[in-house]
Scaffold this motif. Structure first.
Motif, PDB file in Angstrom:
ATOM      1  N   PRO A 151       0.777  -1.241   0.000  1.00 47.74           N
ATOM      2  CA  PRO A 151       0.000   0.000   0.000  1.00 47.74           C
ATOM      3  C   PRO A 151       0.811   1.296   0.000  1.00 47.74           C
ATOM      4  O   PRO A 151       0.429   2.239  -0.708  1.00 47.74           O
ATOM      5  CB  PRO A 151      -0.860  -0.131   1.267  1.00 47.74           C
ATOM      6  CG  PRO A 151      -1.064  -1.601   1.411  1.00 47.74           C
ATOM      7  CD  PRO A 151       0.245  -2.214   0.994  1.00 47.74           C
ATOM      8  N   GLN A 154       1.947   1.650  -3.654  1.00 48.79           N
ATOM      9  CA  GLN A 154       0.933   1.507  -4.686  1.00 48.79           C
ATOM     10  C   GLN A 154      -0.264   2.427  -4.465  1.00 48.79           C
ATOM     11  O   GLN A 154      -0.608   3.245  -5.320  1.00 48.79           O
ATOM     12  CB  GLN A 154       0.465   0.047  -4.746  1.00 48.79           C
ATOM     13  CG  GLN A 154      -0.555  -0.196  -5.853  1.00 48.79           C
ATOM     14  CD  GLN A 154      -1.526  -1.296  -5.524  1.00 48.79           C
ATOM     15  OE1 GLN A 154      -1.772  -1.591  -4.360  1.00 48.79           O
ATOM     16  NE2 GLN A 154      -2.109  -1.904  -6.537  1.00 48.79           N
ATOM     17  N   ALA A 155      -0.939   2.302  -3.319  1.00 44.22           N
ATOM     18  CA  ALA A 155      -2.184   3.025  -3.100  1.00 44.22           C
ATOM     19  C   ALA A 155      -1.965   4.501  -2.765  1.00 44.22           C
ATOM     20  O   ALA A 155      -2.714   5.367  -3.230  1.00 44.22           O
ATOM     21  CB  ALA A 155      -2.984   2.355  -1.984  1.00 44.22           C
ATOM     22  N   SER A 184      -4.999  -3.578   4.084  1.00 46.25           N
ATOM     23  CA  SER A 184      -4.799  -2.506   3.107  1.00 46.25           C
ATOM     24  C   SER A 184      -5.697  -1.316   3.394  1.00 46.25           C
ATOM     25  O   SER A 184      -5.272  -0.153   3.299  1.00 46.25           O
ATOM     26  CB  SER A 184      -5.059  -3.031   1.689  1.00 46.25           C
ATOM     27  OG  SER A 184      -4.128  -4.020   1.322  1.00 46.25           O
ATOM     28  N   HIS A 185      -6.948  -1.571   3.770  1.00 41.63           N
ATOM     29  CA  HIS A 185      -7.872  -0.471   4.030  1.00 41.63           C
ATOM     30  C   HIS A 185      -7.435   0.364   5.233  1.00 41.63           C
ATOM     31  O   HIS A 185      -7.690   1.579   5.272  1.00 41.63           O
ATOM     32  CB  HIS A 185      -9.287  -1.009   4.238  1.00 41.63           C
ATOM     33  CG  HIS A 185      -9.961  -1.407   2.966  1.00 41.63           C
ATOM     34  ND1 HIS A 185     -11.322  -1.632   2.878  1.00 41.63           N
ATOM     35  CD2 HIS A 185      -9.466  -1.637   1.716  1.00 41.63           C
ATOM     36  CE1 HIS A 185     -11.634  -1.981   1.636  1.00 41.63           C
ATOM     37  NE2 HIS A 185     -10.524  -1.998   0.920  1.00 41.63           N
ATOM     38  N   VAL A 188      -5.033   2.664   3.685  1.00 41.24           N
ATOM     39  CA  VAL A 188      -5.704   3.546   2.735  1.00 41.24           C
ATOM     40  C   VAL A 188      -6.448   4.663   3.457  1.00 41.24           C
ATOM     41  O   VAL A 188      -6.455   5.816   3.005  1.00 41.24           O
ATOM     42  CB  VAL A 188      -6.669   2.716   1.847  1.00 41.24           C
ATOM     43  CG1 VAL A 188      -7.692   3.609   1.147  1.00 41.24           C
ATOM     44  CG2 VAL A 188      -5.864   1.915   0.825  1.00 41.24           C
ATOM     45  N   PHE A 228     -13.012   2.972  -3.778  1.00 43.05           N
ATOM     46  CA  PHE A 228     -11.735   2.242  -3.728  1.00 43.05           C
ATOM     47  C   PHE A 228     -12.058   0.760  -3.607  1.00 43.05           C
ATOM     48  O   PHE A 228     -12.709   0.333  -2.658  1.00 43.05           O
ATOM     49  CB  PHE A 228     -10.898   2.715  -2.539  1.00 43.05           C
ATOM     50  CG  PHE A 228      -9.537   2.095  -2.473  1.00 43.05           C
ATOM     51  CD1 PHE A 228      -8.459   2.704  -3.094  1.00 43.05           C
ATOM     52  CD2 PHE A 228      -9.331   0.903  -1.799  1.00 43.05           C
ATOM     53  CE1 PHE A 228      -7.197   2.122  -3.046  1.00 43.05           C
ATOM     54  CE2 PHE A 228      -8.080   0.313  -1.738  1.00 43.05           C
ATOM     55  CZ  PHE A 228      -7.004   0.927  -2.369  1.00 43.05           C
ATOM     56  N   SER A 230     -11.058  -3.273  -3.452  1.00 46.42           N
ATOM     57  CA  SER A 230     -10.093  -4.333  -3.136  1.00 46.42           C
ATOM     58  C   SER A 230     -10.780  -5.693  -3.213  1.00 46.42           C
ATOM     59  O   SER A 230     -10.640  -6.526  -2.328  1.00 46.42           O
ATOM     60  CB  SER A 230      -9.502  -4.127  -1.731  1.00 46.42           C
ATOM     61  OG  SER A 230      -8.860  -2.889  -1.634  1.00 46.42           O
ATOM     62  N   ASN A 257      -7.608  -1.795  -6.597  1.00 45.98           N
ATOM     63  CA  ASN A 257      -6.366  -2.232  -5.967  1.00 45.98           C
ATOM     64  C   ASN A 257      -5.780  -3.461  -6.645  1.00 45.98           C
ATOM     65  O   ASN A 257      -4.596  -3.734  -6.506  1.00 45.98           O
ATOM     66  CB  ASN A 257      -6.648  -2.559  -4.496  1.00 45.98           C
ATOM     67  CG  ASN A 257      -5.524  -2.143  -3.588  1.00 45.98           C
ATOM     68  OD1 ASN A 257      -4.606  -1.449  -4.008  1.00 45.98           O
ATOM     69  ND2 ASN A 257      -5.580  -2.559  -2.341  1.00 45.98           N
ATOM     70  N   CYS A 258      -6.614  -4.233  -7.369  1.00 44.04           N
ATOM     71  CA  CYS A 258      -6.125  -5.478  -7.966  1.00 44.04           C
ATOM     72  C   CYS A 258      -6.889  -5.789  -9.243  1.00 44.04           C
ATOM     73  O   CYS A 258      -7.471  -6.860  -9.395  1.00 44.04           O
ATOM     74  CB  CYS A 258      -6.260  -6.626  -6.968  1.00 44.04           C
ATOM     75  SG  CYS A 258      -5.370  -8.115  -7.456  1.00 44.04           S
ATOM     76  N   SER A 279      -0.629  -0.074 -10.265  1.00 42.82           N
ATOM     77  CA  SER A 279       0.087  -1.346 -10.278  1.00 42.82           C
ATOM     78  C   SER A 279       1.552  -1.117 -10.641  1.00 42.82           C
ATOM     79  O   SER A 279       1.904  -0.123 -11.285  1.00 42.82           O
ATOM     80  CB  SER A 279      -0.549  -2.293 -11.296  1.00 42.82           C
ATOM     81  OG  SER A 279       0.144  -3.521 -11.362  1.00 42.82           O
TER      82      SER A 279
END
Length: 380
Positions: A151, A154-155, A184-185, A188, A228, A230, A257-258, A279
């Motif tokens: 994260p 990337q995020a 991840s959240h 984020v 967002f 995921s 995210n993916c 990415s």
């Protein structure tokens, strides 16, 4: 190279008696110690199974290229593939048998983080475990080496870019209900706050859920600037299809995210308006390294082979990472590889990638969906 067929496989180990085809479900053959056996745990079934064919292709391609160059420390790579889409307890039993029977030298993992958490206790310090896809970060288990995006790299920059360029301030988070989106959240939310935004809603969705109407209703009511996402694999496809079909794409942005080219094909061009993805790899990245990878992939598997997006390409990277790391360490013992990892730079489809303090460092790209491909908008 001639085009190579892919056979749909069930759970359990599947061996490739000679690169690069797969010959069906079999028991691993007796060990030849002159070869370096890699247990390839990749997802062939379940919601993340959409990446299975291209992941197997990518690993097989890397193995072939590395073997043509002399192998890893003079030993030819031998791949044995396990379906990481089976229940975690079943997979854990397979992993325990692998360790007890000494049937692998290396583990290459491309699967959900929940599976990594289930397997790492078995492999820790006994068999080197290279984990390749995007993940939540923070992996510190002895002998486990993670090379995917995290994260902070990337995020965070993608969120800041949308906040600045698109004036995005209201965010709704939706992810699959397991460890990667949970962790991840958490990160984020910090990045959104740092960019001056606020989270106006959050949902975690059970894996395999097909009815997204309740979540879409809450999103519509919350009126975010950005959703967002995921959601993993097929779940990301079904959600984004429903999102587009209900006309939400014209009302708000999406940051995934993916989502790679494989997922984009499943969503359909008509459902990808205002869909962004961040990415470390897109097939559209213009570089010598990526051109070489894509040319070799097409030569081996044909023009109509499954697209090697970010998830699949990470399998290719994982074996090149192994080759570079073993060359630096002079051995494939877990402790030796761990000591040699920090400061290593290796090269594969993404070009040079560095490992610093057990975190991979690479360029991150922000892509905007454009039909069945991504138009790269920014690099970080």
């Amino acid at each position: 190279m001639a085009a190579l067929p892919f056979s749909t496989l069930g759970s359990g180990p599947v061996a490739a008696p000679g690169w690069p085809g797969l010959a069906g479900r079999v028991r691993p053959s007796p060990r030849d110690r002159r070869r370096l056996r890699v247990a390839h745990f990749t997802t062939l079934t379940g919601t993340a199974g959409i990446w299975g064919p291209s992941s197997i292709n990518s690993a097989a391609l890397a193995a072939s290229e590395i073997n043509a160059g002399g192998g890893v420390l003079g030993r030819e790579l031998e791949l044995v593939t396990y379906d990481a889409g089976v229940p975690a307890d079943e997979l854990a039993r397979q992993a325990e048998a692998l360790v007890a029977d000494d049937t692998a030298d290396i583990v290459l993992g491309c699967h959900m983080s929940a599976i990594r958490v289930a397997l790492r206790r078995t492999f820790a310090g006994l068999v080197p475990y290279i984990y390749t896809p995007i993940y939540e970060g923070g992996e510190r288990t002895p002998g486990v080496l993670a090379i995917g995006e995290t994260p902070p790299d990337q995020a965070r920059p993608a969120i800041a870019w949308l906040a600045e360029r698109k004036r995005a301030s209201r965010w709704y988070l939706i992810g699959s209900d397991y460890v990667w989106p949970w962790q991840s959240h958490r990160a984020v939310k910090r990045y959104i706050a740092a960019a001056g935004g606020q989270v106006v809603g959050e949902d975690f969705v059970a894996l395999g859920e097909e009815d997204h109407d309740p979540y879409l209703a809450r999103i519509r009511a919350a009126r975010p600037d950005v959703v967002f996402i995921s959601l993993i694999g097929l779940d990301g496809i079904t959600f984004n299809r429903a999102f587009g079909e209900r006309g939400l794409g014209s009302q708000m942005l999406r940051l995934a995210n993916c989502v790679d080219e494989t997922v984009l094909l499943g969503i359909g061009a008509e459902n990808t308006l205002n869909l962004f993805a961040a990415s470390g790899y897109f097939t559209g990245v213009e570089s010598r390294a990526n051109d070489a990878f894509l040319c070799a992939y097409e030569s081996a598997f044909g023009r109509f082979a499954p697209v090697p997006g970010a998830t699949a390409q990470s399998n290719y990277e994982g074996l090149y990472f192994l080759e570079a790391l073993a060359r630096r360490a002079g051995a494939v013992d877990p402790a030796d590889l761990m000591r040699a990892a920090d400061g290593l730079t290796y090269r594969a489809g993404r070009g040079p990638v560095g490992l610093r303090r057990r975190r991979a460092e690479m360029p991150i790209y922000l892509g905007e969906a454009d039909g069945f491909d991504f138009r790269l908008r920014q690099s970080f």
